[in-house]
Design a protein around this motif. Sequence first.
Motif, PDB file in Angstrom:
ATOM      1  N   VAL A 120     102.080 -37.200 -26.077  1.00 51.61           N
ATOM      2  CA  VAL A 120     103.389 -37.007 -25.795  1.00 51.61           C
ATOM      3  C   VAL A 120     104.416 -38.156 -25.586  1.00 51.61           C
ATOM      4  O   VAL A 120     105.443 -38.356 -26.518  1.00 51.61           O
ATOM      5  CB  VAL A 120     103.637 -36.140 -24.556  1.00 51.61           C
ATOM      6  N   GLY A 121     103.984 -39.338 -24.788  1.00 48.46           N
ATOM      7  CA  GLY A 121     104.393 -40.598 -24.969  1.00 48.46           C
ATOM      8  C   GLY A 121     104.715 -41.217 -26.267  1.00 48.46           C
ATOM      9  O   GLY A 121     105.917 -41.705 -26.516  1.00 48.46           O
ATOM     10  N   LYS A 122     103.604 -41.167 -27.029  1.00 50.01           N
ATOM     11  CA  LYS A 122     103.712 -41.818 -28.441  1.00 50.01           C
ATOM     12  C   LYS A 122     104.760 -41.147 -29.274  1.00 50.01           C
ATOM     13  O   LYS A 122     105.406 -41.600 -29.978  1.00 50.01           O
ATOM     14  CB  LYS A 122     102.160 -41.936 -28.843  1.00 50.01           C
ATOM     15  N   ARG A 123     105.011 -39.705 -29.194  1.00 51.32           N
ATOM     16  CA  ARG A 123     105.918 -39.000 -29.978  1.00 51.32           C
ATOM     17  C   ARG A 123     107.250 -39.238 -29.399  1.00 51.32           C
ATOM     18  O   ARG A 123     108.032 -39.476 -30.206  1.00 51.32           O
ATOM     19  CB  ARG A 123     105.373 -37.431 -29.790  1.00 51.32           C
ATOM     20  N   ASP A 124     107.308 -39.417 -28.357  1.00 53.76           N
ATOM     21  CA  ASP A 124     108.587 -39.330 -27.828  1.00 53.76           C
ATOM     22  C   ASP A 124     109.222 -40.633 -27.968  1.00 53.76           C
ATOM     23  O   ASP A 124     110.365 -40.975 -28.119  1.00 53.76           O
ATOM     24  CB  ASP A 124     108.565 -39.082 -26.162  1.00 53.76           C
ATOM     25  N   VAL A 183     101.067 -40.850 -35.269  1.00 52.99           N
ATOM     26  CA  VAL A 183     100.389 -40.372 -36.292  1.00 52.99           C
ATOM     27  C   VAL A 183      98.915 -40.437 -36.135  1.00 52.99           C
ATOM     28  O   VAL A 183      97.941 -39.489 -36.277  1.00 52.99           O
ATOM     29  CB  VAL A 183     100.961 -40.621 -37.672  1.00 52.99           C
ATOM     30  N   LYS A 184      98.439 -41.835 -35.949  1.00 47.87           N
ATOM     31  CA  LYS A 184      97.141 -42.019 -35.895  1.00 47.87           C
ATOM     32  C   LYS A 184      96.340 -41.545 -34.462  1.00 47.87           C
ATOM     33  O   LYS A 184      95.357 -41.186 -34.381  1.00 47.87           O
ATOM     34  CB  LYS A 184      96.773 -43.447 -36.031  1.00 47.87           C
ATOM     35  N   TYR A 185      96.953 -41.730 -33.638  1.00 46.81           N
ATOM     36  CA  TYR A 185      96.556 -41.681 -32.112  1.00 46.81           C
ATOM     37  C   TYR A 185      97.089 -40.624 -31.028  1.00 46.81           C
ATOM     38  O   TYR A 185      96.567 -40.276 -30.085  1.00 46.81           O
ATOM     39  CB  TYR A 185      96.576 -43.086 -31.160  1.00 46.81           C
ATOM     40  N   GLY A 186      98.104 -40.175 -31.730  1.00 48.15           N
ATOM     41  CA  GLY A 186      98.818 -39.024 -30.911  1.00 48.15           C
ATOM     42  C   GLY A 186      99.050 -37.625 -31.430  1.00 48.15           C
ATOM     43  O   GLY A 186      99.280 -36.597 -30.699  1.00 48.15           O
ATOM     44  N   ARG A 187      99.331 -37.546 -32.717  1.00 52.63           N
ATOM     45  CA  ARG A 187      99.612 -36.294 -33.419  1.00 52.63           C
ATOM     46  C   ARG A 187      98.393 -35.343 -33.621  1.00 52.63           C
ATOM     47  O   ARG A 187      97.544 -35.799 -34.091  1.00 52.63           O
ATOM     48  CB  ARG A 187     100.206 -36.775 -34.880  1.00 52.63           C
ATOM     49  N   PRO A 188      98.629 -34.131 -33.271  1.00 55.03           N
ATOM     50  CA  PRO A 188      97.549 -33.130 -33.464  1.00 55.03           C
ATOM     51  C   PRO A 188      97.326 -32.871 -34.836  1.00 55.03           C
ATOM     52  O   PRO A 188      98.101 -33.014 -35.644  1.00 55.03           O
ATOM     53  CB  PRO A 188      98.160 -31.931 -32.731  1.00 55.03           C
ATOM     54  N   SER A 189      95.973 -32.547 -35.103  1.00 56.57           N
ATOM     55  CA  SER A 189      95.659 -32.313 -36.630  1.00 56.57           C
ATOM     56  C   SER A 189      96.255 -31.128 -37.175  1.00 56.57           C
ATOM     57  O   SER A 189      96.410 -30.080 -36.608  1.00 56.57           O
ATOM     58  CB  SER A 189      94.126 -32.092 -36.430  1.00 56.57           C
ATOM     59  N   SER A 199     103.664 -30.397 -28.423  1.00 56.64           N
ATOM     60  CA  SER A 199     102.337 -30.996 -27.824  1.00 56.64           C
ATOM     61  C   SER A 199     100.964 -29.901 -27.483  1.00 56.64           C
ATOM     62  O   SER A 199     100.213 -30.312 -26.911  1.00 56.64           O
ATOM     63  CB  SER A 199     102.819 -31.805 -26.408  1.00 56.64           C
ATOM     64  N   LEU A 200     101.533 -28.555 -27.427  1.00 54.54           N
ATOM     65  CA  LEU A 200     100.687 -27.730 -27.137  1.00 54.54           C
ATOM     66  C   LEU A 200     100.367 -26.532 -28.416  1.00 54.54           C
ATOM     67  O   LEU A 200     101.364 -26.672 -29.270  1.00 54.54           O
ATOM     68  CB  LEU A 200     101.131 -26.800 -25.942  1.00 54.54           C
TER      69      LEU A 200
END
Length: 301
Positions: A120-124, A183-189, A199-200
């Motif tokens: 979530v932190g990476k996205r935000d 995209v690489k380490y925080g985004r869901p598939s 995030s859910l």
Amino acid sequence: MTKYLHLLEEQRLSPKTIDGYEHVFSYFLRHLSLRNVSRILDIGEDDVLTFISSSQNSKQRVLATMRAFCRYLYEQKLINKNIDYVIGRNRYIVKEKLPSTYTCEEVLQIESSVNQSTPVGKRDYAMLLLATRLGLRSSDIAGLQFSNLDWDRNIIRLIQYKTKREIELPLLKDVGEAIINYVKYGRPSSSSKQIFLSSLAPYNPVNGAVVSLSVRKIICHSRIDTRDRKKGPHAMRHTLASQLLRNGISLPVISETLGHKTTQTTMGYLRIDIDGLMKCVLEVPDVPSDFYTQKGGLFYV
């Protein structure tokens, strides 16, 4: 009301505008119910004026909506009196407010306060940089797709949700790295074309409200004094505009950067460049003492 909303759709008004009308109508229906008004024919001046007066927020939007709707009712002969005429004589004064802005130091503190160790932190953080560095609106951040990013040319190209105008912005290094990190380490598939997801599960694309709430939370938790200032992506948009003005960037360039239809819209941002306005002030020359004694000084007695 439903028929009127369908008419607005036929006139090709934006979905956002139509949603605004529908929102006002829902409150007006509740107001009529409390006043025991069950027929359109029974709607009177007092019903409409008391509803407008009781509106706490977006009074101008309520006023405009009710004026247009009452005009429609009268034209369709659903009411016997032109209430639109009565509403038209009422004006609600909107107090002028300066846009909320933050200093460069405050923006850096806000950005550095984000915990990027979580998805979530990476996205935000990526969404925040799109607001602080490029001045994108929350709706455009939420709707950003992979196809909008030209990595070869380092460009972001998109059609704005609000104005429907295409804009082209530089894909800054920090912004690009933040997007890649998410995209690489925080985004869901997901096969979604939109970059930012919830995030859910089921991991749907975020909307403008999610972006606004995320940025607001970051600003509130950054320990910046936000009293009397708004806390959202649009405040970051105003902040970017103010910095561009202070750096001597011309209005047409700022207008293109922010995606305004005309430079007239951008003119509103001049109010926040106090230092620039002070430079336009002309010095008042000293008045010589003999000015007050001319003609015997009788004129100034």
